[in-house]
Design an enzyme around this catalytic site. Sequence first.
Site, PDB file in Angstrom:
ATOM      1  NE  ARG A   1       0.427   4.461  48.448  1.00 29.69           N
ATOM      2  CZ  ARG A   1       0.121   5.187  47.372  1.00 29.69           C
ATOM      3  NH1 ARG A   1       0.738   6.325  47.161  1.00 29.69           N
ATOM      4  NH2 ARG A   1      -0.799   4.765  46.524  1.00 29.69           N
TER       5      ARG A   1
ATOM      6  CB  ILE B   1      -3.056  -6.299  46.045  1.00 28.29           C
ATOM      7  CG1 ILE B   1      -2.324  -7.546  45.532  1.00 28.29           C
ATOM      8  CG2 ILE B   1      -4.271  -5.983  45.174  1.00 28.29           C
ATOM      9  CD1 ILE B   1      -3.143  -8.819  45.591  1.00 28.29           C
ATOM     10  CG  PHE B   2      -4.820  -3.199  50.486  1.00 35.19           C
ATOM     11  CD1 PHE B   2      -5.785  -3.625  51.394  1.00 35.19           C
ATOM     12  CD2 PHE B   2      -3.527  -3.039  50.944  1.00 35.19           C
ATOM     13  CE1 PHE B   2      -5.446  -3.882  52.717  1.00 35.19           C
ATOM     14  CE2 PHE B   2      -3.185  -3.292  52.255  1.00 35.19           C
ATOM     15  CZ  PHE B   2      -4.152  -3.712  53.152  1.00 35.19           C
ATOM     16  CD  GLU B   3      -3.455   1.869  52.190  1.00 34.53           C
ATOM     17  OE1 GLU B   3      -2.475   2.641  52.172  1.00 34.53           O
ATOM     18  OE2 GLU B   3      -4.003   1.486  53.229  1.00 34.53           O
ATOM     19  N   GLY B   4      -2.891   0.860  46.083  1.00 30.43           N
ATOM     20  CA  GLY B   4      -2.011   1.002  44.927  1.00 30.43           C
ATOM     21  C   GLY B   4      -1.133  -0.223  44.779  1.00 30.43           C
TER      22      GLY B   4
END
Length: 581
Positions: free
Chosen positions: A271, A390-393
């Site tokens: 992240r 939105i992406f990676e959670g």
Amino acid sequence: MADKQTTSFMRSLCMGRIEHDILFPFPTLPAEQQQTLREVSGALEDLLGPRAEDFRAWDVAGDIPDDFIEELRQFGLFGLVVPEEHGGFGLGNMAYSRTLQEVARYDASVAVTIGAHSSIGMRGLLLHGTEDQRQRYYPRLASGELIAAYCLTEPGAGSDAAAIKTRAERDGDDWILNGNKLWITNGGIASFFTVFARTEPEDGGKGKMTAFLVTSDMDGVSIGPHEDKMGLRANPTTTVHFDNVRVPAANVLGQPGKGFKVAMQILNSGRTGLGGGSVGAMKRLIGLATAQANERKTFDQPIASYGLIKEKVGRMVVDCYTSEAVVTLVAGLVDAGYQEYAVEAAISKIYATECLWRTADQALQIAGGNGFMREYPYERIMRDCRINRIFEGTNEILRLFTALTAMNDVGSQLQELADTMKDVLNGPIKGFGVLSDYARKHAKLRTGLGGGVRLTGIDDSIRSPADVFETETRFLAQATDRLLRKHGRHIVGKQLASKRLAEIMIDLFVLAATLSRVQASIDANGVEKAAREIDLLHVFAHDARIRIKQNFRCIDDNDDERLKALADDAFSTERFRWDTI
């Protein structure tokens, strides 16, 4: 000294303890790595700086040329995290995040192409790969011969990763893989996939998840067409299909049945790459906005002289500095060997991506009509960065994860304290000691008092923001306890209440990281030279305190039920009920 295997800064904070060793000193790269990154930054400017018109054309076309991918290979950008002995640069998390920050200054599609490869696509190999797997794949991943992609999302399984339907069944020493993956970043150019599938169902249930290393040369792997996206258009995002793909047992990543944990660890570890990219984009936007404000005149004055424009740019600077502080602190935890950083990583992703969205919006506003035109970069940056939340959670899911993790810890402690009260009834005489211990521990948990909530070694110039942090940390412990007492086991369904706790935790972690960064600047340069950073810290602490107080008040006094009733009414009619005609 904090235990690197079990200690989390934020989870400890919710229990009323400040892990000073984690927060101070602020992490920095060794001098030789800083020099290396400066050289990399200059080389990236030579590689990417002249391509502004190319990036705009590739966005319109929705494609990235093969010859440019080859340039990225030759530069070594697919080997950033691969160990040096296997042909890569062997960058740690801080240096890698900082490199992605540099790439993101020029183009988000390029940054995501590199980031999807190293942050998530091959991250599992770095975290859980066997020596055999690493020997087989590292050299080709470092050279870019193999480009990696992360295959978790499915048509019916996005945020609910546990709902995947792709299956893998044992067949001798192999696994037979069947299923479809959706919205796979790098799907159109990848030849190395980290794939998650259901395995070993029990009693007719869904079974558990297992991670596999799959390559495009395996029979039955096929790639769908490029998706036509709102942003990141040049990156080849596709579906990926697996039709009776025979995967050797030697390509299981981690242990069979432990794939969900592998998936989450990959996302947590990667992240800071997304956070670094967000910071890089913010720095570019600040450069664009300030140049525009100095150049553009209204009423014979540059708009940079107007208070409302100064407010926008000042907020942009605060957002960028604090985001970089958080991303750097989390990356430093990873590099230092800490194992419990999932909550901190989630906060860094939420905060940096939302700061970038605000910065993009304000920079476009400062640009006025130019910002709306495709000739200028503002609208593309805004389209590109929208997916980050939105992406990676999704940021909503990560907020719930952040809050529920804290409440689980506090709830477990309260249960432990409650269990000790049984001895009061079983042994009245001995019970007096237990009761006293219970009261002391419970009071400490609820108030955050007990010697652990105090920052030491803080310069007098930033003592006031430090006081805000200490005071509001005590309120954090109270808020957690009050939410648990108010909702009990139903707290999991009280998402608006959980969101408020998450917002408090986000503000406190960002404030802590910024305190650490500013203190490091004061130590290195003195108060006078750090004056603007001190101003920035005071601005953030003031705003954070207001937000925290508001969220704390809204635990008991809010319009949650009215809002949900309005939503339910809209769901029932699937339209806006009222009109003027």
